[in-house]
Design an enzyme around this catalytic site. Sequence first.
Site: not given
Length: 543
Positions: A199, A231
């Site tokens: 991070n 999708s």
Amino acid sequence: MKSPRKVLMVAPLIFLLTVHTSASPAYDDQPSTRHSDGHVCIEKLFLKTTCYVVVRMFGPDIIKLLEAKLNADVVCHTLKFCKQDPGQPLCHLYPLPKEAWKFTLTKARQIVKKSPTLTYSRSDSDICSLPFLAKICQKIKLAIENSLPFKDTDSDKYSVFPTLRGYHWRGRDCNDNDKMVYPGRRPNSWDVHQDSNCNGIWGVDPKDGIPYEKKFCEGSQPRGIILLGDSAGAHFHIPPEWITASQMSLKSFFNLPAALTDELNWPQLSGATGFLNSTSGLKENSIYLRLRKRNRCNHRDYQNISRNGASSQNLESFIESLSRNQLLDHPAIVIYAMIGNDVCNGKTNPVPAMTTPEKLFSKVMQTLQYLDSHLPNGSHVILFGLPDGTFLWDNLHNRYHPLGQLNKDVTYEHFYSFLNCLQVSPCHGWMSSNRTLRTLTSERAEQLSSTLKRIATSQKFANFNLFYMDFDFREIMEEWRKRGGQPWQLIEPVDGFHPNEVALQLLADGFWKKAQLQWPQVLGKENPFNHQIEQVFGDQGGH
């Protein structure tokens, strides 16, 4: 929501249709995310060579046939990329020739009868059978089957490579030689010596000797976002300029290598896990970017576990690609969004192939039990319902498809009929002129949504709270109308089926507002140290 392999199989036809119909800027990753690997250069060179070979091989014949004023359907059948099986109807996208079909086809074959291209095997129009495309097809096939990064040195399911299920799909690894370093994990010894969760926050504040991770992130309730989707969630997208000759430019195919190796998906711009700024011009961001803005300790903690053709019935085949360790990792928000393929298929009679409420209940419970055994305690799971897809026909059927815009000869009604004839439609039930069939499909979708809602309100799990949210596309359309838009502008123009980038951003905005209002605990609290994190670590290493 068909597989990329099906798309590749009809690619020769699309290529021919594109030639017959005679850009927006390509979008690239941020410069800071570029890698030194030569893989991308090799791919681009390979594709450039492939394009050159295809043009050299088929170009002369295509030109001859088009000069004879034969349309793309005739060209496709003449060069044997298309065929009509015995007893099957003739599938055509453009108006039939004025002369009899067989006579026209015979005349066309006379024009190219001496062409060596007719000796090449088409293998039922599967373009992957062509030797010079086998390599890239194989790479795409591996990515589809595994749903895991193609390049992952330490096998921690995270990568430093963007495509082939790399960091376009899940947070970029910051050390691909150490499997204990990856996005989403709890910091190792407060990351005094290295960034163990990628991070971008690590080291010790020299002013007071307190580790930055402890100072800025302890108690801030970091969490990741994970999408289990199809999708639509992966943001399937074929740029219109790829198939519209009048829009083509030198930049049109700049992102073709990345798109192919991402299975024609653009998860880096998706509504759930997109990390790039939207190309649509909307101010709305993805759910991941909103979580990151709320708490910068969430940087890079996203996973898009979506697959073209995914449904409740086949999720088990790739759910193990999800990465979460109950002991070592932060909790996660998991969005289950199988929004189409349980009712969508390309069969002539699609209704018998639709998932029943009973089968849905069984498979979703199986998925939730898997999640309960893998998610850290304190996680949250949101089940998304299915949309009412009748908006597709209602808003598109009488509009011109990109392939028909030049000569005003192909509407979406023609396009849908063509796909249904070939039995490759992503959703015959909704992409059909048959109103009764469209209604039956919507009724089944509503039944499945009710089943998901019942699960969410009746089932309890040890490691996560369970919620349900409607997939209300009509609400999105109304919001878009308020901004001066039209509903058809929310649908992918090439396939006439998937929600486009604008729709996905609006859906993310709707999700965020509802979660803030109904379940604020899901999103976590705002980190008061966000400004200090930005001051010390800037963009935290980018994405």
